[in-house]
Design a protein around this motif. Structure first.
Motif, PDB file in Angstrom:
ATOM      1  N   ARG A 131       0.615  -1.050   0.017  1.00  0.00           N
ATOM      2  CA  ARG A 131       0.171  -0.185   0.027  1.00  0.00           C
ATOM      3  C   ARG A 131       0.875   1.339  -0.084  1.00  0.00           C
ATOM      4  O   ARG A 131       1.680   1.425   0.670  1.00  0.00           O
ATOM      5  CB  ARG A 131      -0.984  -0.135   1.226  1.00  0.00           C
ATOM      6  CG  ARG A 131      -1.946  -1.070   1.225  1.00  0.00           C
ATOM      7  CD  ARG A 131      -3.028  -1.025   2.104  1.00  0.00           C
ATOM      8  NE  ARG A 131      -3.850  -2.459   2.179  1.00  0.00           N
ATOM      9  CZ  ARG A 131      -5.031  -2.168   2.662  1.00  0.00           C
ATOM     10  NH1 ARG A 131      -5.574  -1.191   2.965  1.00  0.00           N
ATOM     11  NH2 ARG A 131      -5.849  -3.401   2.512  1.00  0.00           N
ATOM     12  N   ILE A 132       0.597   2.142  -0.863  1.00  0.00           N
ATOM     13  CA  ILE A 132       1.017   3.507  -0.978  1.00  0.00           C
ATOM     14  C   ILE A 132       0.161   4.591  -0.665  1.00  0.00           C
ATOM     15  O   ILE A 132      -0.922   4.477  -1.307  1.00  0.00           O
ATOM     16  CB  ILE A 132       1.811   3.745  -2.273  1.00  0.00           C
ATOM     17  CG1 ILE A 132       2.836   2.494  -2.596  1.00  0.00           C
ATOM     18  CG2 ILE A 132       2.583   5.143  -2.418  1.00  0.00           C
ATOM     19  CD1 ILE A 132       3.459   2.420  -3.787  1.00  0.00           C
ATOM     20  N   LEU A 133       0.429   5.617   0.037  1.00  0.00           N
ATOM     21  CA  LEU A 133      -0.428   6.744   0.420  1.00  0.00           C
ATOM     22  C   LEU A 133       0.363   7.970   0.229  1.00  0.00           C
ATOM     23  O   LEU A 133       1.215   8.154   0.830  1.00  0.00           O
ATOM     24  CB  LEU A 133      -1.070   6.624   1.975  1.00  0.00           C
ATOM     25  CG  LEU A 133      -2.068   7.720   2.187  1.00  0.00           C
ATOM     26  CD1 LEU A 133      -3.186   7.847   1.283  1.00  0.00           C
ATOM     27  CD2 LEU A 133      -2.338   7.609   3.486  1.00  0.00           C
ATOM     28  N   ASN A 134      -0.129   8.881  -0.650  1.00  0.00           N
ATOM     29  CA  ASN A 134       0.410  10.189  -0.997  1.00  0.00           C
ATOM     30  C   ASN A 134      -0.280  11.291   0.057  1.00  0.00           C
ATOM     31  O   ASN A 134      -1.638  11.295  -0.374  1.00  0.00           O
ATOM     32  CB  ASN A 134       0.428  10.445  -2.293  1.00  0.00           C
ATOM     33  CG  ASN A 134       1.244   9.594  -3.196  1.00  0.00           C
ATOM     34  OD1 ASN A 134       2.247   9.156  -2.780  1.00  0.00           O
ATOM     35  ND2 ASN A 134       1.069   9.182  -4.328  1.00  0.00           N
ATOM     36  N   ILE A 135       0.278  11.759   0.650  1.00  0.00           N
ATOM     37  CA  ILE A 135      -0.388  12.800   1.641  1.00  0.00           C
ATOM     38  C   ILE A 135      -0.559  14.006   0.567  1.00  0.00           C
ATOM     39  O   ILE A 135       0.407  14.884   0.469  1.00  0.00           O
ATOM     40  CB  ILE A 135       0.262  13.034   2.732  1.00  0.00           C
ATOM     41  CG1 ILE A 135       0.376  12.096   3.860  1.00  0.00           C
ATOM     42  CG2 ILE A 135      -0.491  14.398   3.635  1.00  0.00           C
ATOM     43  CD1 ILE A 135      -0.917  11.234   4.195  1.00  0.00           C
ATOM     44  N   SER A 136      -1.808  14.204   0.312  1.00  0.00           N
ATOM     45  CA  SER A 136      -2.170  15.417  -0.784  1.00  0.00           C
ATOM     46  C   SER A 136      -2.749  16.754   0.162  1.00  0.00           C
ATOM     47  O   SER A 136      -2.427  16.808   1.226  1.00  0.00           O
ATOM     48  CB  SER A 136      -3.038  14.871  -1.709  1.00  0.00           C
ATOM     49  OG  SER A 136      -3.298  16.255  -2.631  1.00  0.00           O
ATOM     50  N   SER A 137      -3.851  17.136  -0.031  1.00  0.00           N
ATOM     51  CA  SER A 137      -4.438  18.325   0.349  1.00  0.00           C
ATOM     52  C   SER A 137      -5.613  18.715  -0.149  1.00  0.00           C
ATOM     53  O   SER A 137      -6.027  18.082  -1.115  1.00  0.00           O
ATOM     54  CB  SER A 137      -3.496  19.547   0.387  1.00  0.00           C
ATOM     55  OG  SER A 137      -3.892  20.642   0.563  1.00  0.00           O
ATOM     56  N   ASP A 138      -6.437  19.608   0.359  1.00  0.00           N
ATOM     57  CA  ASP A 138      -7.615  20.120  -0.506  1.00  0.00           C
ATOM     58  C   ASP A 138      -7.144  20.959  -1.518  1.00  0.00           C
ATOM     59  O   ASP A 138      -7.978  21.148  -2.592  1.00  0.00           O
ATOM     60  CB  ASP A 138      -8.734  20.701   0.498  1.00  0.00           C
ATOM     61  CG  ASP A 138      -7.904  21.814   1.293  1.00  0.00           C
ATOM     62  OD1 ASP A 138      -6.983  22.094   1.325  1.00  0.00           O
ATOM     63  OD2 ASP A 138      -8.769  22.839   2.036  1.00  0.00           O
ATOM     64  N   CYS A 139      -5.893  21.290  -1.448  1.00  0.00           N
ATOM     65  CA  CYS A 139      -5.269  22.207  -2.629  1.00  0.00           C
ATOM     66  C   CYS A 139      -5.108  21.203  -3.449  1.00  0.00           C
ATOM     67  O   CYS A 139      -4.898  21.590  -4.734  1.00  0.00           O
ATOM     68  CB  CYS A 139      -3.939  22.524  -2.259  1.00  0.00           C
ATOM     69  SG  CYS A 139      -4.222  24.172  -1.259  1.00  0.00           S
ATOM     70  N   GLY A 140      -5.129  19.838  -3.423  1.00  0.00           N
ATOM     71  CA  GLY A 140      -4.949  18.809  -4.410  1.00  0.00           C
ATOM     72  C   GLY A 140      -6.179  18.463  -5.308  1.00  0.00           C
ATOM     73  O   GLY A 140      -5.957  17.631  -6.231  1.00  0.00           O
ATOM     74  N   HIS A 141      -7.106  18.774  -4.980  1.00  0.00           N
ATOM     75  CA  HIS A 141      -8.395  18.434  -5.816  1.00  0.00           C
ATOM     76  C   HIS A 141      -8.555  19.422  -7.119  1.00  0.00           C
ATOM     77  O   HIS A 141      -8.063  20.793  -7.075  1.00  0.00           O
ATOM     78  CB  HIS A 141      -9.637  18.780  -5.110  1.00  0.00           C
ATOM     79  CG  HIS A 141     -10.927  18.226  -5.588  1.00  0.00           C
ATOM     80  ND1 HIS A 141     -11.556  18.974  -6.313  1.00  0.00           N
ATOM     81  CD2 HIS A 141     -11.212  16.771  -5.406  1.00  0.00           C
ATOM     82  CE1 HIS A 141     -12.889  18.057  -6.876  1.00  0.00           C
ATOM     83  NE2 HIS A 141     -12.619  16.863  -6.281  1.00  0.00           N
ATOM     84  N   LEU A 142      -8.987  18.889  -8.135  1.00  0.00           N
ATOM     85  CA  LEU A 142      -9.154  19.516  -9.404  1.00  0.00           C
ATOM     86  C   LEU A 142      -9.800  20.830  -9.322  1.00  0.00           C
ATOM     87  O   LEU A 142      -9.703  21.750 -10.394  1.00  0.00           O
ATOM     88  CB  LEU A 142      -9.529  18.737 -10.406  1.00  0.00           C
ATOM     89  CG  LEU A 142      -9.295  18.740 -11.814  1.00  0.00           C
ATOM     90  CD1 LEU A 142      -7.756  18.813 -12.281  1.00  0.00           C
ATOM     91  CD2 LEU A 142     -10.021  17.895 -12.905  1.00  0.00           C
ATOM     92  N   SER A 143     -10.819  20.950  -8.389  1.00  0.00           N
ATOM     93  CA  SER A 143     -11.538  22.228  -8.194  1.00  0.00           C
ATOM     94  C   SER A 143     -10.803  23.460  -7.990  1.00  0.00           C
ATOM     95  O   SER A 143     -11.315  24.540  -7.980  1.00  0.00           O
ATOM     96  CB  SER A 143     -12.770  22.071  -7.227  1.00  0.00           C
ATOM     97  OG  SER A 143     -12.192  21.635  -6.089  1.00  0.00           O
TER      98      SER A 143
END
Length: 288
Positions: A131-143
């Motif tokens: 399992r791999i998990l990339n910690i993104s952000s709400d900054c990472g949503h396409l919206s």
């Protein structure tokens, strides 16, 4: 049988530290705490030792290819592989809400380009069914995007690596030569570099899942919520221990067929492609 191995990048403080703590309490295997600064990393290890928890430690600078090579060789020689990899290392480094080119380049180097090096050097060590998990952000949503050209290219279900790389280059070139306009992003273009880096990271997650599907490795990205850390200057609605709960669920308990998803801090899977949604980051949330 080889012991299972979990690795968390950038884990001497914040969410990464809390994830390491949770893994040490719940995961039957070796847990690596890694950090760019060795002194801070060893201090974090000592803090966990006081709680009766004993991570393995390795100095790892995700922005330095040679550092990743050394870590890869260490894992190969001592552990043979990785079962859980959490790409948590990241910086915001925005002195103001709008980025200079120098800030933007550093933010993208650490938050996005480093993932490409990790993908090249460490992903081959991730065992089948890992399992791999990339910690993104709400900054990472396409919206977060308002530029119609990039919305169109990245909202296609068959977008490519070239699309993502050109998207990041477009932004950096625009920042450098003054052609980037704040209205091309949501929220009047605040913390633009972090948005670009995290949108690219979330997109990269989808590409990585396609590449690793044959090995039954699950790759997901997630928004951990607004967490009280140095990065948010203490503003947030989550403690680091609260924020670690969903990442721990994703890598330890979620169904293996949860793959290529963009996950909210409450564990809900969102449609990353829905660029009309209201999931983008709003700078007013940073006001205490």
């Amino acid at each position: 049988m080889a012991k299972k191995v979990a690795v968390v990048t950038g884990s001497n403080k914040g969410i990464g530290f809390a994830i390491v703590k949770g893994l040490l309490q719940k995961f039957d295997g070796v847990v690596y705490l890694t950090s760019r600064d060795e002194g801070r990393g060893q201090a974090a290890v000592a803090e966990l030792n006081k709680l009766g928890l004993y991570p393995a430690y390795y100095q790892l600078d995700v922005a330095d290819r040679e550092s990743i090579v050394r870590f890869r060789d260490h894992i190969k020689e001592t552990q043979g592989g990785i079962d859980i990899l959490i790409n948590n290392a990241g910086v915001a480094n925005s002195v103001k809400l709008y980025n200079t080119y120098e800030e933007g380049k550093e933010i993208i180097d650490i938050n996005y380009y480093s993932i490409l090096t990790i993908q090249e050097l460490l992903y081959p060590l991730v065992r089948n069914n890992g399992r791999i998990l990339n910690i993104s952000s709400d900054c990472g949503h396409l919206s977060n995007l308002r530029n119609k050209h990039w919305i169109e290219r990245l909202s296609k279900r068959d977008f490519t690596q070239e699309d993502v790389l050109e998207f990041v280059s477009w932004y950096l070139e625009g920042l450098k030569n003054g052609t980037f306009k704040n209205e091309e992003l949501a929220d009047e273009g605040t913390i633009s570099a972090y948005r670009i880096a995290k949108v690219a990271l979330s997109a990269q997650t989808i590409l990585q899942q396609k590449q690793l599907a044959s090995r039954n490795i699950s790759v997901n990205s997630m928004h951990p919520g607004l967490v009280q850390t140095d990065m948010t200057k203490g503003v947030g609605f989550f403690s680091i221990d609260d924020a670690a709960k969903t990442p721990l669920y994703i890598v330890l308990e979620a169904p293996q067929d949860l793959k290529g998803a963009y996950i909210w801090y409450d564990g809900k899977v969102l449609d990353w492609y829905d660029y009309n949604a209201d999931y983008y980051f709003k700078s007013k949330t940073l006001t205490p």
